[in-house]
Design an enzyme around this catalytic site. Structure first.
Site, PDB file in Angstrom:
ATOM      1  N   ALA A 114       0.990  -0.954   0.093  1.00 30.32           N
ATOM      2  CA  ALA A 114       0.053   0.259   0.339  1.00 30.32           C
ATOM      3  C   ALA A 114       0.950   1.166  -0.260  1.00 30.32           C
ATOM      4  O   ALA A 114       1.726   1.431   0.639  1.00 30.32           O
ATOM      5  CB  ALA A 114      -1.085   0.252   1.172  1.00 30.32           C
ATOM      6  N   CYS A 115       0.332   2.460  -0.992  1.00 37.39           N
ATOM      7  CA  CYS A 115       1.155   3.785  -0.440  1.00 37.39           C
ATOM      8  C   CYS A 115      -0.103   4.279  -0.798  1.00 37.39           C
ATOM      9  O   CYS A 115      -1.836   4.808  -1.039  1.00 37.39           O
ATOM     10  CB  CYS A 115       1.825   3.754  -1.907  1.00 37.39           C
ATOM     11  SG  CYS A 115       1.889   3.817  -3.439  1.00 37.39           S
ATOM     12  N   ALA A 116       0.532   5.527  -1.115  1.00 31.59           N
ATOM     13  CA  ALA A 116      -1.261   6.817  -1.185  1.00 31.59           C
ATOM     14  C   ALA A 116      -1.404   6.520  -2.398  1.00 31.59           C
ATOM     15  O   ALA A 116      -2.915   7.008  -2.921  1.00 31.59           O
ATOM     16  CB  ALA A 116      -0.346   7.751  -1.352  1.00 31.59           C
ATOM     17  N   THR A 167       5.146   5.113  -5.139  1.00 30.56           N
ATOM     18  CA  THR A 167       6.265   3.932  -3.917  1.00 30.56           C
ATOM     19  C   THR A 167       6.364   2.543  -4.099  1.00 30.56           C
ATOM     20  O   THR A 167       6.897   1.880  -4.026  1.00 30.56           O
ATOM     21  CB  THR A 167       5.854   4.906  -2.635  1.00 30.56           C
ATOM     22  OG1 THR A 167       5.284   4.933  -2.178  1.00 30.56           O
ATOM     23  CG2 THR A 167       7.087   6.085  -2.929  1.00 30.56           C
ATOM     24  N   VAL A 174      -3.833   3.271   0.179  1.00 30.16           N
ATOM     25  CA  VAL A 174      -4.373   3.307   1.339  1.00 30.16           C
ATOM     26  C   VAL A 174      -5.369   2.582   1.948  1.00 30.16           C
ATOM     27  O   VAL A 174      -5.427   2.137   2.476  1.00 30.16           O
ATOM     28  CB  VAL A 174      -3.278   3.966   1.720  1.00 30.16           C
ATOM     29  CG1 VAL A 174      -3.355   5.981   1.443  1.00 30.16           C
ATOM     30  CG2 VAL A 174      -2.612   4.202   3.540  1.00 30.16           C
TER      31      VAL A 174
END
Lengths: 163, 94
Positions: free
Chosen positions: B7-9, B14, B42
């Site tokens: 998970a990332c933004a 990323t 996220v």
């Protein structure tokens, strides 16, 4: 055409025109605004990229403390991007950013790599490799201490060949 | 087959970089073909987490997550990587 190819890494533009040396800013938002405006003025991103990349930094900060120095990787959604590119901002003096994933931690950022990415799924190797490049001995220092935008762009691309 | 959620933004930038590094580490440790990585935003972690063995995130996740969460910043910077890899291998063994 030769010149254009020279400035490409895969299909991502990394060119001296996209390197800003001696970038002066008091805050992370000011630094991001200046580098995003530079990308907008060169047609790399849409005008909407500028507020979007700032808001993204507020919601999800992008400071990263590498061993050599602090780096920030501001980026936002691909709908704001015209041409895939990375702008390099060499800060005149360190600017405080918040650390990715750990917003309570401050990072003194000396180099910004602002990403304008359109096809992230095609960039998996590139983005992974970029993190390895940042960890290579001397890479960040050499980009930061480059004598000219040409040198900064060339040094950065050169390290990709090594990684 | 371990199911790993990254998970990332945005679920793209990323987490993509972490995917590259994490796959490399897992393959080196002999787990090639024994895991499946899915990237997400996220905000999707809460809904998705019940279907995964563990999650590696590059952003802070607070609230109710139904699988273990490992902060994966070290996959980007290399700093403290050994510790994070140890956490990942611990989850792989479960």
């Amino acid at each position: 055409m030769d010149n254009l190819e020279k400035d490409m890494l895969g299909d991502i533009l990394i060119a001296p025109e996209l390197v800003v040396m001696g970038l002066e800013a008091e805050t992370d938002m000011e630094a991001i605004d200046k580098l995003a405006t530079h990308l907008y003025n060169r047609g790399i991103v849409k005008e909407t990229y500028i507020p979007a990349v700032k808001q993204r930094e507020v919601d999800f900060c992008t400071g990263l403390a590498f061993e050599a120095m602090g780096v920030a990787l501001p980026h936002t959604d691909s709908i704001h991007v015209n041409q895939q590119a990375i702008a390099i901002g060499i800060l005149k003096k360190p600017v405080t950013f918040h650390h990715m994933g750990m917003p309570d931690v401050d990072v003194d950022v000396e180099l910004m790599f602002m990403l304008a990415i359109q096809k992230p799924e095609a960039q998996i190797t590139f983005l992974g490799k970029m993190m390895e490049v940042f960890q290579l001995d001397g890479c960040l220092e050499q980009v930061k201490n480059a004598a000219s935008p040409e040198e900064a762009a060339a040094v950065f691309k050169g390290f990709f060949a090594e990684a | 087959m371990k199911k790993i959620l990254l998970a990332c933004a945005s679920g793209i930038a990323t987490s993509t970089a972490v995917n590259h590094k994490l796959s490399k580490v897992l393959d080196e440790k002999g787990y090639k073909g024994q895991y499946r990585i899915t990237q997400c935003k996220v905000q999707e972690v809460f809904a998705q987490s019940a279907n995964y063995d563990f999650c590696v995130a590059t952003t802070k996740i607070s609230g109710e997550v139904k699988c273990p969460v490992i902060l994966g910043i070290a996959f980007l910077t290399g700093i403290g990587l050994d510790k994070v890899v140890a956490q990942v291998l611990e989850e792989m063994k479960k």
